[in-house]
Design an enzyme around this catalytic site. Structure first.
Site, PDB file in Angstrom:
ATOM      1  N   ARG A 224      -3.597 -48.107  -6.705  1.00 57.20           N
ATOM      2  CA  ARG A 224      -3.407 -46.677  -6.434  1.00 57.20           C
ATOM      3  C   ARG A 224      -4.287 -45.853  -7.373  1.00 57.20           C
ATOM      4  O   ARG A 224      -4.394 -46.175  -8.558  1.00 57.20           O
ATOM      5  CB  ARG A 224      -1.943 -46.310  -6.664  1.00 57.20           C
ATOM      6  CG  ARG A 224      -1.593 -44.878  -6.268  1.00 57.20           C
ATOM      7  CD  ARG A 224      -0.188 -44.503  -6.706  1.00 57.20           C
ATOM      8  NE  ARG A 224      -0.097 -44.500  -8.156  1.00 57.20           N
ATOM      9  CZ  ARG A 224       1.039 -44.551  -8.846  1.00 57.20           C
ATOM     10  NH1 ARG A 224       2.194 -44.593  -8.231  1.00 57.20           N
ATOM     11  NH2 ARG A 224       1.032 -44.556 -10.166  1.00 57.20           N
TER      12      ARG A 224
ATOM     13  N   HIS B 284       8.112 -39.015  -1.338  1.00 57.81           N
ATOM     14  CA  HIS B 284       8.056 -40.343  -0.732  1.00 57.81           C
ATOM     15  C   HIS B 284       8.938 -41.307  -1.499  1.00 57.81           C
ATOM     16  O   HIS B 284       9.329 -41.042  -2.639  1.00 57.81           O
ATOM     17  CB  HIS B 284       6.607 -40.855  -0.693  1.00 57.81           C
ATOM     18  CG  HIS B 284       5.958 -40.967  -2.029  1.00 57.81           C
ATOM     19  ND1 HIS B 284       5.444 -39.871  -2.708  1.00 57.81           N
ATOM     20  CD2 HIS B 284       5.749 -42.027  -2.847  1.00 57.81           C
ATOM     21  CE1 HIS B 284       4.946 -40.255  -3.856  1.00 57.81           C
ATOM     22  NE2 HIS B 284       5.120 -41.569  -3.981  1.00 57.81           N
TER      23      HIS B 284
ATOM     24  N   ASP C  56       4.656 -37.690  -7.124  1.00 59.33           N
ATOM     25  CA  ASP C  56       4.112 -38.429  -8.272  1.00 59.33           C
ATOM     26  C   ASP C  56       3.856 -37.566  -9.499  1.00 59.33           C
ATOM     27  O   ASP C  56       3.281 -36.479  -9.415  1.00 59.33           O
ATOM     28  CB  ASP C  56       2.814 -39.128  -7.864  1.00 59.33           C
ATOM     29  CG  ASP C  56       3.084 -40.288  -6.921  1.00 59.33           C
ATOM     30  OD1 ASP C  56       4.205 -40.830  -6.932  1.00 59.33           O
ATOM     31  OD2 ASP C  56       2.158 -40.638  -6.162  1.00 59.33           O
TER      32      ASP C  56
ATOM     33  N   HIS D 179      10.598 -39.063  -4.622  1.00 54.44           N
ATOM     34  CA  HIS D 179       9.888 -38.386  -5.718  1.00 54.44           C
ATOM     35  C   HIS D 179       8.545 -37.875  -5.229  1.00 54.44           C
ATOM     36  O   HIS D 179       8.079 -38.231  -4.132  1.00 54.44           O
ATOM     37  CB  HIS D 179       9.667 -39.340  -6.898  1.00 54.44           C
ATOM     38  CG  HIS D 179       8.716 -40.447  -6.577  1.00 54.44           C
ATOM     39  ND1 HIS D 179       9.044 -41.500  -5.745  1.00 54.44           N
ATOM     40  CD2 HIS D 179       7.424 -40.656  -6.945  1.00 54.44           C
ATOM     41  CE1 HIS D 179       8.015 -42.312  -5.631  1.00 54.44           C
ATOM     42  NE2 HIS D 179       7.005 -41.823  -6.342  1.00 54.44           N
TER      43      HIS D 179
HETATM   44  C1  SIN Z   1       4.434 -44.774  -5.360  1.00 55.85           C
HETATM   45  O1  SIN Z   1       5.480 -44.172  -5.456  1.00 55.85           O
HETATM   46  O2  SIN Z   1       3.392 -44.302  -5.778  1.00 55.85           O
HETATM   47  C2  SIN Z   1       4.412 -46.153  -4.699  1.00 55.85           C
HETATM   48  C3  SIN Z   1       4.640 -46.050  -3.239  1.00 55.85           C
HETATM   49  C4  SIN Z   1       4.658 -47.402  -2.561  1.00 55.85           C
HETATM   50  O3  SIN Z   1       4.507 -48.434  -3.232  1.00 55.85           O
HETATM   51  O4  SIN Z   1       4.813 -47.433  -1.340  1.00 55.85           O
END
Ligand code: SIN
Length: 271
Positions: A262, A247, A105, A103
């Site tokens: 995050r 990612h 974000d 995906h």
């Molecule tokens: C995310 O998709 O923002 C999380 C990525 C992760 O935990 O490595």
């Protein structure tokens, strides 16, 4: 690229760069900030080691790139007193983790975040890597016929996918129409934006055609040629550009703990 105030070590020829020569617990110089912008544009995701940052350090870093995007859907996971900061945590009691499928974000938002800055202070003894894939390279690898077919198409990006296709009671889930192929506002390059985590259908074509094309794209973007894999250590940071990369987080470490914070960085409407 040549850098004077930072060092950038590529992870693969295609994507990813580990940065050294900066201390993110302190303010950065203008030259460092300019060179980090350049490194992000060149490598699509950049990584830092040994950076035990506070929430204020984390916010200061994202401010160098435009400030925080506060997505409505992150409300249950926000750090009290720091609305910008979302908790990313999994342990022996977890039943799901964020971002387990490919995906980019918050593609469901009208103006999705341009990037995300993930800081992990606690990592499992093995596993918990994050995969990143270069969406310019994925676009470039399409045939000219496929590029011509996709250019100008739009799709629905709906957060319902992350909720297993069902809207939880009392919630209004965000969804937005965006291009299937977007043009990066800084580099001017085209990148595949449709992604398995959010894209539900291509607009203006029959449902079966939309399904087949999306399934092809979802498979195509995960080719290992386009990827790098980041192995976390305590106090590592990953900063990725959501406009040209996808990612996925690998949850192979249950019942161990992986934990951090995050902040997503303000972006604009994809075109
Ligand atoms: C995310 O998709 O923002 C999380 C990525 C992760 O935990 O490595």
């Amino acid at each position: 690229m040549t850098y004077e105030s930072i060092t950038v070590t590529p992870l693969t020829p295609t994507i990813g760069g580990e940065i050294s020569g900066v201390d993110l617990t302190k303010p950065l110089s203008n030259q460092q900030v300019d060179e980090l912008h350049a490194a992000l544009a060149d490598r699509l995701c950049i990584f830092f080691r040994d950076q035990p940052i506070s929430h204020d350090d984390h916010k200061r870093f994202t401010n160098y790139f435009g400030g925080a995007h506060i997505a409505p859907s992150t409300a249950p996971w926000r750090v009290p007193g720091h609305d910008e900061v979302t908790i990313i945590h999994a342990d022996k009691d977890s039943t799901f983790v964020a971002g387990e499928d490919w995906h980019t974000d918050m593609a469901c938002d009208a103006e999705p975040p341009m990037g995300s800055v993930l800081y992990l202070h606690t990592v499992p003894p093995q596993g918990g890597d994050t995969l990143f894939s270069n969406m310019y390279a994925a676009y470039d690898a399409l045939s000219d016929r496929m590029k011509a077919y996709l250019d100008g198409m739009t799709a629905m990006y709906d957060s319902i996918v992350g909720f297993g296709g069902k809207t939880p009671e009392g919630m209004k889930l965000p969804r937005s129409s965006h291009p299937v192929i977007r043009t990066h506002p800084v580099t001017g390059r085209k990148a595949i934006y449709a992604n398995r985590g959010y894209t539900t259908y291509i607009e203006g074509v029959p449902a079966a055609e939309s399904r087949a094309v999306l399934d092809f794209l979802f498979q195509h973007v995960q080719h290992p040629m386009f990827q790098c894999r980041f192995t976390w250590r305590p106090n590592s940071i990953a900063f990725w550009d959501n406009r040209c990369s996808q990612h996925m987080a690998i949850w192979d470490y249950f019942p161990n703990t992986r934990s951090g914070f995050r902040i997503q960085v303000l972006g604009d409407k994809p075109v």
